[in-house]
Write a protein that holds these residues in place. Structure first.
Motif: not given
Length: 122
Positions: A119, A62, A83-87, A122
């Protein structure tokens, strides 16, 4: 969705990480998050043929969000925030420690704690 903490224990830095040592660490420090003994996080001496586990292959592929110059761990207790969205949004070297008392200023002002709280908000 809340927060999930995972610990990956390996012997990449000559600090053994077998199941018995994981159990002893869990008991000594009262850890409640899942921990996993794995073969390799990285190839510590660059001599091969050690192959990183898939989660670390992904983390290291990444873009580096900082603040540490490299996302590859250089010693034990390197921390990654996804993050929750995989970042991959942050990572911290082993020296970043927030103390044992969550009511202390050291804990509250820790960059790790601040990043996690931001985080979660959010």
């Amino acid at each position: 969705m809340g927060l999930e903490v995972l610990g990956f224990v390996s012997d990449d830095f000559d600090q053994a990480g077998n199941e018995g040592q994981i159990d002893a660490c869990t008991e000594k420090y009262g850890l409640t998050f899942d921990q996993f003994a794995i073969d390799h996080v990285i190839d510590p001496d660059g001599a091969g043929p050690e192959v990183p586990q898939p989660v670390f292959e992904w983390l290291l592929s990444q873009p580096n969000p900082g603040p540490v110059a490299t996302s590859e761990p250089t010693w034990n207790f390197h921390k990654y925030l996804v993050s929750r969205d995989g970042q991959l949004i942050n990572h911290f070297a082993q020296l970043e420690y927030w103390g044992e008392d969550p009511t202390s200023a050291q804990f509250q002002n820790s960059p790790v704690v601040i990043a996690i709280e931001a985080e979660l908000a959010k």
